[in-house]
Design a protein around this motif. Structure first.
Motif, PDB file in Angstrom:
ATOM      1  N   ARG C 254       0.851  -1.182   0.000  1.00  0.00           N
ATOM      2  CA  ARG C 254       0.000   0.000   0.000  1.00  0.00           C
ATOM      3  C   ARG C 254       0.893   1.240   0.000  1.00  0.00           C
ATOM      4  O   ARG C 254       2.005   1.212   0.544  1.00  0.00           O
ATOM      5  N   GLY C 255       0.396   2.330  -0.593  1.00  0.00           N
ATOM      6  CA  GLY C 255       1.154   3.580  -0.598  1.00  0.00           C
ATOM      7  C   GLY C 255       1.477   4.079   0.793  1.00  0.00           C
ATOM      8  O   GLY C 255       2.536   4.669   1.040  1.00  0.00           O
ATOM      9  N   SER C 256       0.558   3.832   1.720  1.00  0.00           N
ATOM     10  CA  SER C 256       0.774   4.308   3.090  1.00  0.00           C
ATOM     11  C   SER C 256       1.938   3.585   3.754  1.00  0.00           C
ATOM     12  O   SER C 256       2.557   4.104   4.678  1.00  0.00           O
ATOM     13  N   LEU C 257       2.229   2.382   3.276  1.00  0.00           N
ATOM     14  CA  LEU C 257       3.399   1.660   3.783  1.00  0.00           C
ATOM     15  C   LEU C 257       4.662   2.047   3.027  1.00  0.00           C
ATOM     16  O   LEU C 257       5.725   2.268   3.603  1.00  0.00           O
ATOM     17  N   HIS C 258       4.531   2.120   1.702  1.00  0.00           N
ATOM     18  CA  HIS C 258       5.715   2.161   0.849  1.00  0.00           C
ATOM     19  C   HIS C 258       6.480   3.485   0.912  1.00  0.00           C
ATOM     20  O   HIS C 258       7.709   3.511   0.924  1.00  0.00           O
ATOM     21  N   GLY C 259       5.740   4.612   0.892  1.00  0.00           N
ATOM     22  CA  GLY C 259       6.404   5.924   0.811  1.00  0.00           C
ATOM     23  C   GLY C 259       7.289   6.177   2.018  1.00  0.00           C
ATOM     24  O   GLY C 259       6.829   6.108   3.160  1.00  0.00           O
TER      25      GLY C 259
ATOM     26  N   GLY D 105       7.677   9.620  -0.950  1.00  0.00           N
ATOM     27  CA  GLY D 105       7.575   8.781  -2.138  1.00  0.00           C
ATOM     28  C   GLY D 105       7.586   9.560  -3.434  1.00  0.00           C
ATOM     29  O   GLY D 105       7.630   8.980  -4.516  1.00  0.00           O
ATOM     30  N   ASP D 200      -6.137   4.915   0.115  1.00  0.00           N
ATOM     31  CA  ASP D 200      -4.764   4.426  -0.047  1.00  0.00           C
ATOM     32  C   ASP D 200      -4.514   4.078  -1.525  1.00  0.00           C
ATOM     33  O   ASP D 200      -5.356   4.342  -2.392  1.00  0.00           O
ATOM     34  N   SER D 201      -3.376   3.521  -1.821  1.00  0.00           N
ATOM     35  CA  SER D 201      -3.015   3.158  -3.192  1.00  0.00           C
ATOM     36  C   SER D 201      -2.343   1.803  -3.184  1.00  0.00           C
ATOM     37  O   SER D 201      -1.997   1.286  -2.123  1.00  0.00           O
ATOM     38  N   PRO D 298       3.220   1.490  -5.389  1.00  0.00           N
ATOM     39  CA  PRO D 298       1.939   2.172  -5.178  1.00  0.00           C
ATOM     40  C   PRO D 298       2.097   3.677  -5.355  1.00  0.00           C
ATOM     41  O   PRO D 298       3.138   4.244  -5.042  1.00  0.00           O
ATOM     42  N   THR D 299       1.047   4.293  -5.886  1.00  0.00           N
ATOM     43  CA  THR D 299       1.014   5.741  -6.036  1.00  0.00           C
ATOM     44  C   THR D 299       1.361   6.422  -4.721  1.00  0.00           C
ATOM     45  O   THR D 299       0.886   6.013  -3.664  1.00  0.00           O
ATOM     46  N   ILE D 302      -1.624  10.007  -1.790  1.00  0.00           N
ATOM     47  CA  ILE D 302      -2.719   9.325  -1.104  1.00  0.00           C
ATOM     48  C   ILE D 302      -3.350  10.242  -0.074  1.00  0.00           C
ATOM     49  O   ILE D 302      -2.767  11.261   0.311  1.00  0.00           O
ATOM     50  N   ARG D 306       0.616  11.461   6.178  1.00  0.00           N
ATOM     51  CA  ARG D 306       1.989  10.970   6.270  1.00  0.00           C
ATOM     52  C   ARG D 306       2.890  11.981   6.983  1.00  0.00           C
ATOM     53  O   ARG D 306       2.688  13.187   6.829  1.00  0.00           O
TER      54      ARG D 306
END
Lengths: 370, 370, 370, 370
Positions: C254-259, D105, D200-201, D298-299, D302, D306
């Motif tokens: 998920r973007g919330s994890l990855h960034g 990100g 999310d993404s 993921p994008t 979001i 963050r």
């Protein structure tokens, strides 16, 4: 690469045809953070543009440049700068009858053989009109070099056809339509008027110089600064010769005359007693002014009938009508300034890349005057 | 890129210094399947090498080339060809006292400023010795072009210092140490003997031509064939001017004289009535012979004392001893043949890449004579 | 260009064949003034060289590198550096019977189709032996980057065939022949011993990292830092996959994890809470460690008989004898360190060229931590 | 060069920013004589363009392409082709509050550090919008390759976030907004609807293939075909991994399984029993289909808050509003087709340049099936 790009680090990719919808270029590699707007570019385009005197083509092109990218809030962002110039005054019908014939001295035949087809309208891509994007890109390079090093670029015409113009002062150049460095241009006007009546054309010799040059630009072998200058200049339409410094006069020189002696003085601790080498030693700038001269051949589009072939291979006689410069060299000064600036810009960036931390110089002096 | 590579598709990367262990080059992009051995390369190296007459430097270098890669069972494999030439007759002690001074007309000062240090032995990388790898690579290009298109390359000297040599015939060129196209070289010998006694040096003018040229080589803007020729020639040590076709004489020409008329005839259906344009129209070869002239400045290493600076910034008087050519132009003919061949080779490959399937030409004739 | 050059500003041109007289490379564009001798290069070559354990090819090559140019009195001069390695232990007879057949998984067929001929001795140019010049060039880049920015490069093996090795510490890597980051390599030894007995081969997964990275290296589109890393890694023999940061695991994120969140701290005023992106954002280095992983396919030279064709087009069964690595990944760690260093070096010079005068950063902090 | 150009012989220079006046590219090196109009390019742009389903960004851009040069009377002329797309639906106000902060990100921080300033509107140059010119250029390459060799390119999505889609048939791909190769996409719709609700993404995995590949494309070292494919793919926004053929699965393979056996058959006299190598051997195409897979992260935009920093270096919490794709991989299929086509095009021209006269093959068969 692929032929239509000048430079590697400050890479200018040129596109367009004389009678297509638009011409322009993309500049990739411009340093970020420089103030830039169309107002920085337009003046040089105006110096080059057609229709400004009776001695040049009467095609009426405003040559308004539009910045499409690479500038944000009036500053370069470091991303590619696309400069667009819409064509306005195409009269493609003028070229209807040359589509099936090869004008002597023109690129008609070679394009046809190379590509198997060609755009005949106004010479298509071989038109001198395609120098406008070069001038636009050069204006960007000029600005950066002036701000960074104080380097300035100036071009003028020194010979038109058989007429030697001489050199009085740079200050006269903007005051006449010939970019001639003399106060009185009546002899040139008479020469050109007679030429126009004859329906013929003539060549020209021009000079371009860069002053306040940083030292150390250029590579030892192949991509020397003078080699890249020669490439840029000979790549301009109609140019048949390029000289650096004393050029062909060097042939008859003795070494004891030609070699420029180093003397103490100046910002970097050295001045040269002369400039026979035109600012380049071993392919690398020495801080002296860059001195470059070019020979431009006579315009190939003339009203005098010429023998040639048509696309069926049959011999014909051809007259080239349309709107043409009787001497393309007249408008060449801003173009060769731009070309010289683009070459210097490229090497300035290369020098920063490889030698950005070199801190050498005469003891007791600031390491580098650039 | 990075300055020491000539060409993109037939890319020659040059390395070495005058007094280092070896000099050489890597050719990347040579077409596969061509027979190649050292015997194809050595003759041109022998034409260029020093010590072959009393009019050139007495450094004794056999210049034996070794092929290290890219050839298998006597054929090119298409992979990079490394050509190595070991240096033999270094006398670095000759250069001990110039390490701390800047010879006028030499690259000493510019290298020192660019790199912050320099290899002073024999001029290091700025030595004319570094033209040997260019000649070796050129021999490979010459062979391929001769086999593929029948194209041949010939250079000669036309002026030495103030002496105009004239042109009688190419056949005289191999018969004298000056690459002079005349039967009787006694005037040149007298001129050079007097020059050597004076301890001074002189410039030269040379001509190089390519015959049986394929049509269509070159790009429309920037990387024109003539632009790349100018780049290659001006990149040679001591060259201060380049002309294509009529060169600077074009300035005084009328268009009605200059433009080369197309006439029916020849293999491709066209011959030109003249060759003022030197084989290039719009940056693209037209099948006429390529005609190029260069100006070489006088050798900077002379026995006449000169004013200059040392690395402490102090003014001194300098005499350059060591073994030098009193006229570097004498050995330049094989080098400019090689440079011209390398440029033509590059564009021949580019042309195949982009236009390999173009099949246009005059109706009823074979599509392409190349 | 022309295929065998990596980089533009720090341009490494590779030449040679497995069983030719020599292999090597020319580095063009190395900054001047760096201390350099063979002793700086040899250790990395020794890490890569064959014959050092029973788990790799038994070919005995000392791989002694010789610097032929570009270094004077122990310092780089800024001119091209030619590095030469003579081949010693060629046993070309081993390859006699493969000259007429196409080994599955090898480049035999593609070279033959591309070039019309091929050098079959030891795989010719397709041999993994040609990674030695890359390692040598990489050692030069590593040294400069370490001195300039403190950047260091480390590679290790994380999987060998079906065996996951895990990661304990970088300090174990030099202590075993597998470049494995674990203290106990007995499981790997057992795995490899069984593999060798089977006459088969296996693949490997490796990791390489750069620490103390300067911020801002890379270009926005196409020549991104991660793109050039992928190019370099996938250009290595046998590599079939490249990952930056979390790589393929990112698909399920998920973007919330990855960034990677930015937090205050560190020399430049920012630290990242994580490193899912592997040190690159938008193609540009962010100061986090570069994290790269590659997949190496199993060696194609095996003793297990395979179906294939000979050059007459006839089906045959083939066993590949000769001296081969059962897992080419074992010796790959120093190579991928070199490749990563070469890419970072190239972009460090590009960055200096374009953005050498950028002086931005968080207020109150030193502008750039690089 | 300078970063924003893909390819050397078929050189695509990309320009523009997400919210500037226009985006586009210049293609230099396109072979002449190919029929080309906007209608050949628009369909691929339409496949990529935003706003076509509820699962992608709602920005409404018609993405109408205009050909500004290089085409005359419906045929390519061999001169540079400028493709222009005017931006229409910029809502720069959406981005007002991100100008002073660094989105995790995103490229915000790295652009700011590299260039000292950045265009924050819509991500400026780092926006996925800049893939449109790549798609346009790719359409030109696709057309030429299809006409010349019959080569075709197809991309699809195989995983979206944690959901494996599987592969049923290429024919389903145009029938759903996900480029999914399955008949029933209800599971994907459910997955995406839940994702959008979460704010999310997610990432994605895609596959792209080229069929009817010419044999022999690629260079032996560094600029291998697979290396250039990896460069192109990893240069796409958000890509974190690239695989050729079996990719990372090769790690666990035995050589006896992995090597693709050659069998007699087919047009060129050879078929492969399998395609573990994904169509490339030794960096050169073997005629098998090119098989490439990529991982898209993921994008980064979001609605989940963050932690990050602002340009003053202070910690903040950030939500990214605006119009964004919850999974940028959804629209990536036409982009990776274009990238693969551009790489193949480049190598097809290189191959013609160097090996245009190679005429080898199995005895009794047509020399080349390409």
């Amino acid at each position: 690469m692929s032929g239509n790009t000048l430079g590697t680090l400050f890479a200018v990719t040129n596109f367009g045809e004389s009678h297509g919808p638009a011409i322009g270029c993309v500049i990739d590699g411009c340093p970020p953070g420089m103030a830039l707007s169309e107002a920085d570019i337009q003046p040089d385009l105006d110096r080059r543009r057609p229709g400004t005197s009776k001695f040049v083509t009467q095609r009426n092109e405003p040559d308004r440049v539009e910045i499409l990218s690479g500038v944000y809030q009036g500053q370069t962002t470091g991303t590619p700068i696309c400069l667009l110039i819409r064509n306005q005054d195409q009269r493609s019908k003028d070229y209807g009858d040359i589509a099936q014939s090869f004008r002597p001295g023109h690129a008609d035949y070679t394009y046809w053989r190379k590509y198997g087809l060609r755009d005949p309208r106004g010479g298509g891509r071989s038109s001198a009109r395609l120098t406008a994007p070069t001038v636009a890109a050069g204006a960007v390079a000029k600005k950066w070099l002036r701000e960074q090093y104080g380097t300035t670029f100036r071009g003028c015409m020194t010979h038109i056809g058989g007429l030697a113009i001489g050199f009085e002062s740079w200050e006269h150049v903007p005051n006449n339509p010939f970019f001639a460095p003399v106060a009185d241009v009546s002899a040139i006007e008479d020469y050109m008027s007679a030429l126009r009546k004859s329906g013929d054309s003539c060549g020209a010799r021009l000079r371009v110089t860069a002053q306040q040059m940083p030292v150390g630009l250029g590579e030892p072998i192949y991509d020397r600064l003078d080699a890249d200058i020669a490439h840029a200049m000979m790549g301009l339409n109609g140019v048949k010769g390029v000289e650096i410094g004393d050029g062909f006069a060097s042939v008859a020189h003795r070494g004891s005359l030609h070699g420029d002696s180093l003397l103490p003085g100046g910002v970097g601790g050295v001045v040269f007693a002369s400039n026979h080498d035109g600012g380049v030693l071993g392919g690398i700038s020495n801080g002296n002014d860059l001195e470059v001269a070019i020979a431009v051949k006579p315009t190939s589009s003339i009203l005098v009938p010429r023998a040639t072939l048509n696309t069926a291979g049959e011999p014909i006689k051809l007259i080239t009508k349309g709107r043409h410069d009787p001497c393309v060299g007249i408008r060449a000064a801003p173009i060769i300034e731009a070309l010289l600036a683009l070459v210097v810009m490229e090497h300035a960036l290369r020098q920063r890349a490889q030698c950005g931390d070199v801190r050498e110089g005469f003891p007791g002096l600031a390491a580098r005057d650039d």
